[in-house]
Write a protein that holds these residues in place. Sequence first.
Motif, short mmCIF file in Angstrom:
data_model
loop_
_atom_site.label_atom_id
_atom_site.label_comp_id
_atom_site.label_asym_id
_atom_site.label_seq_id
_atom_site.Cartn_x
_atom_site.Cartn_y
_atom_site.Cartn_z
N GLY A 12 0.78 -1.22 0.00
CA GLY A 12 0.00 0.00 0.00
C GLY A 12 0.81 1.27 0.00
O GLY A 12 0.29 2.35 -0.30
N SER A 13 2.09 1.15 0.33
CA SER A 13 2.92 2.34 0.44
C SER A 13 4.37 1.96 0.18
O SER A 13 4.79 0.82 0.48
CB SER A 13 2.80 2.93 1.84
OG SER A 13 3.79 3.91 2.05
N SER A 15 6.68 2.86 1.89
CA SER A 15 7.27 2.58 3.21
C SER A 15 7.12 1.11 3.60
O SER A 15 7.78 0.64 4.52
CB SER A 15 6.63 3.48 4.27
OG SER A 15 5.25 3.18 4.39
N ASP A 16 6.26 0.37 2.90
CA ASP A 16 6.07 -1.06 3.21
C ASP A 16 7.14 -1.94 2.58
O ASP A 16 7.34 -3.09 3.02
CB ASP A 16 4.71 -1.55 2.66
CG ASP A 16 3.52 -0.87 3.32
OD1 ASP A 16 3.63 -0.49 4.49
OD2 ASP A 16 2.48 -0.73 2.64
N HIS A 42 -6.91 2.55 -0.88
CA HIS A 42 -7.85 3.63 -0.55
C HIS A 42 -7.52 4.94 -1.25
O HIS A 42 -8.37 5.82 -1.31
CB HIS A 42 -7.97 3.83 0.97
CG HIS A 42 -6.68 3.81 1.70
ND1 HIS A 42 -6.18 2.68 2.30
CD2 HIS A 42 -5.77 4.78 1.92
CE1 HIS A 42 -5.02 2.96 2.87
NE2 HIS A 42 -4.75 4.23 2.65
N ARG A 43 -6.30 5.04 -1.80
CA ARG A 43 -5.98 6.28 -2.52
C ARG A 43 -6.05 6.10 -4.04
O ARG A 43 -6.22 7.07 -4.76
CB ARG A 43 -4.57 6.74 -2.16
CG ARG A 43 -4.43 7.15 -0.69
CD ARG A 43 -3.06 7.76 -0.42
NE ARG A 43 -2.94 8.16 0.97
CZ ARG A 43 -2.08 7.62 1.84
NH1 ARG A 43 -1.26 6.66 1.47
NH2 ARG A 43 -2.04 8.04 3.08
N ALA A 66 0.12 -6.56 0.88
CA ALA A 66 0.76 -6.24 2.16
C ALA A 66 0.41 -4.81 2.54
O ALA A 66 0.57 -3.90 1.72
CB ALA A 66 2.27 -6.40 2.05
N ALA A 67 -0.06 -4.63 3.77
CA ALA A 67 -0.40 -3.28 4.19
C ALA A 67 -0.41 -3.20 5.71
O ALA A 67 -0.56 -4.21 6.41
CB ALA A 67 -1.76 -2.87 3.63
N GLY A 68 -0.26 -1.97 6.18
CA GLY A 68 -0.35 -1.73 7.61
C GLY A 68 -1.59 -0.90 7.93
O GLY A 68 -2.41 -0.61 7.05
N LEU A 69 -1.74 -0.57 9.20
CA LEU A 69 -2.88 0.22 9.69
C LEU A 69 -4.21 -0.48 9.35
O LEU A 69 -4.37 -1.65 9.64
CB LEU A 69 -2.81 1.65 9.17
CG LEU A 69 -1.49 2.39 9.53
CD1 LEU A 69 -1.49 3.80 8.97
CD2 LEU A 69 -1.26 2.40 11.02
C1 RP5 Z 1 -1.18 1.61 4.65
O1 RP5 Z 1 -0.92 2.64 5.51
C2 RP5 Z 1 0.12 1.29 3.97
O2 RP5 Z 1 0.15 -0.06 3.59
C3 RP5 Z 1 1.15 1.62 5.00
O3 RP5 Z 1 1.52 0.48 5.74
C4 RP5 Z 1 0.44 2.62 5.89
C5 RP5 Z 1 1.02 3.99 5.80
O4 RP5 Z 1 0.93 4.43 4.47
P1 RP5 Z 1 1.64 5.78 4.00
O5 RP5 Z 1 1.17 6.85 4.90
O6 RP5 Z 1 3.14 5.52 4.08
O7 RP5 Z 1 1.20 5.94 2.57
O8 RP5 Z 1 -2.14 1.95 3.71
#
Ligand code: RP5
Length: 164
Positions: A12-13, A15-16, A42-43, A66-69
């Motif tokens: 998702g980012s 940063s992942d 979501h974006r 793979a994603a966080g939050l």
């Molecule tokens: C999630 O939100 C992403 O997978 C990431 O782990 C987290 C932060 O996203 P960014 O703010 O770095 O885009 O959607």
Amino acid sequence: MTDVAQVAVICGSRSDLPGLKGCFDVLDSYRIGWEASVISAHRQPETLRSYVAEAEGRGVQVFIGAAGLAAHLPGVLASMTARPVIGIPLDGGALGGADALYSIVQMPPGVPVAAVAIGSAGAKNAGHLAARILAVADAELASRIDSFRGEQAAGAEVGIDPRA
Ligand code: RP5
């Protein structure tokens, strides 16, 4: 390794990405072709939909998200494809990855996502699980998995001295 990507890994980012190295290494170790993309569910939902359709057309068989939050990505992927989706919850915030785990593992019935462990252990297991899915129809890959399992078992052996 086949040039054709059989596994698509999407996070998702940017940063992942560092947290996914174990997944890429495991796929490489099995000589499975893979591709990786950063697309936010979501974006960039329209981008994600186009990507999934194109990836299927190129021969991708398994998707790893793979994603966080709140970690929507694996569930949204599963809404866009009938191919297997594996979700890796990443530890990216105040809840230590439990937020992402719950989000991924609690998909409603009919939209399945195979959730693995939080973080690097899960990233590695996503690669192993993708390999096992592909191995159902690939005897050579199944044999490489058997070799890995044998090595793993040998590495876990402990010499026990019965006199001790
Ligand atoms: C999630 O939100 C992403 O997978 C990431 O782990 C987290 C932060 O996203 P960014 O703010 O770095 O885009 O959607």
